[in-house]
Enzyme design. Sequence first.
Site, PDB file in Angstrom:
ATOM      1  N   GLU A 154       0.817  -1.218   0.000  1.00 51.67           N
ATOM      2  CA  GLU A 154       0.000   0.000   0.000  1.00 51.67           C
ATOM      3  C   GLU A 154       0.849   1.264   0.000  1.00 51.67           C
ATOM      4  O   GLU A 154       1.950   1.280   0.533  1.00 51.67           O
ATOM      5  CB  GLU A 154      -0.880   0.029   1.258  1.00 51.67           C
ATOM      6  CG  GLU A 154      -1.959  -1.024   1.224  1.00 51.67           C
ATOM      7  CD  GLU A 154      -2.839  -1.008   2.466  1.00 51.67           C
ATOM      8  OE1 GLU A 154      -4.035  -1.258   2.310  1.00 51.67           O
ATOM      9  OE2 GLU A 154      -2.339  -0.738   3.575  1.00 51.67           O
ATOM     10  N   CYS A 176       3.356   8.594   0.797  1.00 51.18           N
ATOM     11  CA  CYS A 176       4.020   7.695   1.741  1.00 51.18           C
ATOM     12  C   CYS A 176       4.141   6.329   1.060  1.00 51.18           C
ATOM     13  O   CYS A 176       3.130   5.732   0.684  1.00 51.18           O
ATOM     14  CB  CYS A 176       3.163   7.623   3.008  1.00 51.18           C
ATOM     15  SG  CYS A 176       3.749   6.434   4.209  1.00 51.18           S
ATOM     16  N   CYS A 180       6.970  -6.664   7.595  1.00 55.24           N
ATOM     17  CA  CYS A 180       8.121  -6.049   8.259  1.00 55.24           C
ATOM     18  C   CYS A 180       8.661  -7.025   9.288  1.00 55.24           C
ATOM     19  O   CYS A 180       7.904  -7.745   9.930  1.00 55.24           O
ATOM     20  CB  CYS A 180       7.695  -4.752   8.947  1.00 55.24           C
ATOM     21  SG  CYS A 180       9.084  -3.805   9.620  1.00 55.24           S
ATOM     22  N   CYS A 221       7.678  -4.055  15.857  1.00 56.62           N
ATOM     23  CA  CYS A 221       7.235  -3.065  16.840  1.00 56.62           C
ATOM     24  C   CYS A 221       5.849  -3.484  17.310  1.00 56.62           C
ATOM     25  O   CYS A 221       4.963  -3.756  16.497  1.00 56.62           O
ATOM     26  CB  CYS A 221       7.187  -1.669  16.212  1.00 56.62           C
ATOM     27  SG  CYS A 221       8.776  -1.126  15.573  1.00 56.62           S
ATOM     28  N   CYS A 251       2.480  -1.733  15.926  1.00 57.13           N
ATOM     29  CA  CYS A 251       2.310  -1.431  14.496  1.00 57.13           C
ATOM     30  C   CYS A 251       1.603  -2.566  13.757  1.00 57.13           C
ATOM     31  O   CYS A 251       1.937  -3.743  13.941  1.00 57.13           O
ATOM     32  CB  CYS A 251       3.687  -1.180  13.877  1.00 57.13           C
ATOM     33  SG  CYS A 251       3.630  -0.878  12.101  1.00 57.13           S
ATOM     34  N   GLY A 284       7.090  -1.675   6.096  1.00 60.55           N
ATOM     35  CA  GLY A 284       8.467  -2.150   6.028  1.00 60.55           C
ATOM     36  C   GLY A 284       9.487  -1.258   6.702  1.00 60.55           C
ATOM     37  O   GLY A 284       9.189  -0.122   7.084  1.00 60.55           O
ATOM     38  N   GLU A 285      10.682  -1.790   6.845  1.00 64.34           N
ATOM     39  CA  GLU A 285      11.798  -1.044   7.434  1.00 64.34           C
ATOM     40  C   GLU A 285      12.792  -0.718   6.314  1.00 64.34           C
ATOM     41  O   GLU A 285      13.522  -1.602   5.831  1.00 64.34           O
ATOM     42  CB  GLU A 285      12.465  -1.896   8.533  1.00 64.34           C
ATOM     43  CG  GLU A 285      13.808  -1.391   9.023  1.00 64.34           C
ATOM     44  CD  GLU A 285      13.854   0.111   9.351  1.00 64.34           C
ATOM     45  OE1 GLU A 285      12.941   0.618  10.009  1.00 64.34           O
ATOM     46  OE2 GLU A 285      14.828   0.766   8.929  1.00 64.34           O
ATOM     47  N   SER A 299      12.428   6.630  14.249  1.00 66.70           N
ATOM     48  CA  SER A 299      11.272   6.384  15.117  1.00 66.70           C
ATOM     49  C   SER A 299      11.777   6.087  16.517  1.00 66.70           C
ATOM     50  O   SER A 299      12.202   4.976  16.805  1.00 66.70           O
ATOM     51  CB  SER A 299      10.460   5.207  14.566  1.00 66.70           C
ATOM     52  OG  SER A 299       9.999   5.539  13.277  1.00 66.70           O
ATOM     53  N   ASN A 335      -2.451   5.858  16.290  1.00 68.20           N
ATOM     54  CA  ASN A 335      -3.640   5.400  15.549  1.00 68.20           C
ATOM     55  C   ASN A 335      -3.959   3.982  15.991  1.00 68.20           C
ATOM     56  O   ASN A 335      -3.132   3.087  15.830  1.00 68.20           O
ATOM     57  CB  ASN A 335      -3.360   5.389  14.040  1.00 68.20           C
ATOM     58  CG  ASN A 335      -3.028   6.772  13.537  1.00 68.20           C
ATOM     59  OD1 ASN A 335      -3.693   7.744  13.892  1.00 68.20           O
ATOM     60  ND2 ASN A 335      -1.989   6.878  12.733  1.00 68.20           N
ATOM     61  N   CYS A 343      -0.415   6.334   9.949  1.00 65.99           N
ATOM     62  CA  CYS A 343       0.863   5.696  10.278  1.00 65.99           C
ATOM     63  C   CYS A 343       0.596   4.404  11.028  1.00 65.99           C
ATOM     64  O   CYS A 343      -0.182   4.377  11.974  1.00 65.99           O
ATOM     65  CB  CYS A 343       1.680   6.564  11.225  1.00 65.99           C
ATOM     66  SG  CYS A 343       2.212   8.097  10.556  1.00 65.99           S
TER      67      CYS A 343
END
Length: 348
Positions: free
Chosen positions: A99, A112, A119, A123, A126, A166-167, A221, A297, A339
Site C-alpha cells: 500500500e 508515503c 516487516c 514493533c 504497528c 516495512g523497514e 522512530s 492510531n 501511520c
Amino acid sequence: MKNKQNIEKVPLIGQTLKEIVHLIQEMGFPKFRGKQIFQWLYQHRINEMNEMANVPNDIRQKLSSSFIIHPLQLNLHTKSDQEPTEKFLFTLQSGEDIESVLMKDGKRNTLCISTQVGCAVDCDFCATAKMGFQKNLTTGEIVDQYIHVQNMSSRPITNIVFMGMGEPFLNYKNVISAADLLNHPEGIQMGARRITISTAGVVPKIKQFAEEKHKYKLAISLNASNEPQRKEIMPITKTHRLNDLMEAADMYYQSSGRFPTFEYVLMEGINDSLRDAHELARLIGRQPCKVNVIPYNEIGGIYRRPSDDKIKSFLSQLKNVPFQVTVRWSRGTDIKAGCGQLAVNSDS
Ligand code: SAH
C-alpha cells in the site's frame, strides 16, 4: 496468482540510466536511445512502449518482447471521506500486495511509500508488524508506487516519505537506488530534501547513510523516552541500543549538517506521562534535531491514543526545549491509511 501473464517479462521501471543504456547497447542500438527511454519512463511516465514517440519502432518492438513497463499493478484506490487522503493497493508480479498513501496538506502533496511486504522489526504497536516479514521490494516496486500515483493525481506530488510498510534500512540498497531514481535530474527530479527515509533504528545503516553522504532527510522512530520502555515496544532496541541510536543520529547531523527528525508515537499509559516528556528532553539534550509527536492510531490491539488533554499537557512540558516539536495528526485513519495502520491481507 494475479499479474501472472507478465511474470517472465522484466519491468523497465526500476532500471537506472546506466542499466538502460547497457541493455540498449546489448541489443545493438546506440547509447543515446537509452537516455531517451529513461526520460520516457521517468519524466513522461508512459504506460505503453508505443508512446515513446522519438524511439524507432524496431527498438520499441524489441523492448516489448522482453520487457514490460510497470512492476506493479494498481488494484484498489480508496479515498477518505473526512480528509484529502487516498490509499492505493498494488499487486506485485509475484502476487503480494502493498500500500501507498497520498496526503494533501495545503501546498504539500505527500506520498508515503512502502519498502517491504510486511516487516521484520516487530514493533508491538504497528499493524504492519503483525503481517510478519514477507519480502523486500525491488527498486522498481518502490519507485513504481510514485509513478502510478502521480499518473492518477491531478496535482504534482511534492514530497515522498519512506514511511509505509516495512523497514527501509533493512532493504538499504534498493531504498537508496529508489531514492536516487526519484531524485534523478534526467528523470523524476524530486528534490533530495523532499525525500525522507524513516528508520526504526538500524544503527549500522544509519551510520552508512551518514558516511555515504546522501542528501535525503532522515527520520528515526524513537517512540520512547528511555531504554527499558523502548525495549518493551520496539524489540529492535535489544540489538541496537538506545545510546548507540542517539550517537548514530548525531553522526548523521555531524556529517550532513541536517537535523534528523525523531518520531515519537504517543501511546496512552506507555510513553505519555509528564515524566516521559522530561526524560525525552533529557535524552535528546542539545542534539540538533526536530521532534515529531504522532498521536497513536489504534489498530484494535492493546495500545490507545491518549486524550487530547493528555496530548496537550505532554506537549506543554516540551515548550522550552532547545529542539523544535511538531505534532502530526495522522491522516486517513477512516480508511486505515494512518501511520502504522498499513497491513494488507488482513482486515484492510
Ligand atoms: N519502519 C520505519 C518506517 C515505517 S513506520 C520506521 O519505523 O520508521 C512509520 C512511522 O509510523 C514510524 O514512526 C512508526 O513509529 C509509526 N507508527 C507505527 N504504528 C503506528 C500507529 N499505530 N500509530 C501511529 N504511528 C505509528
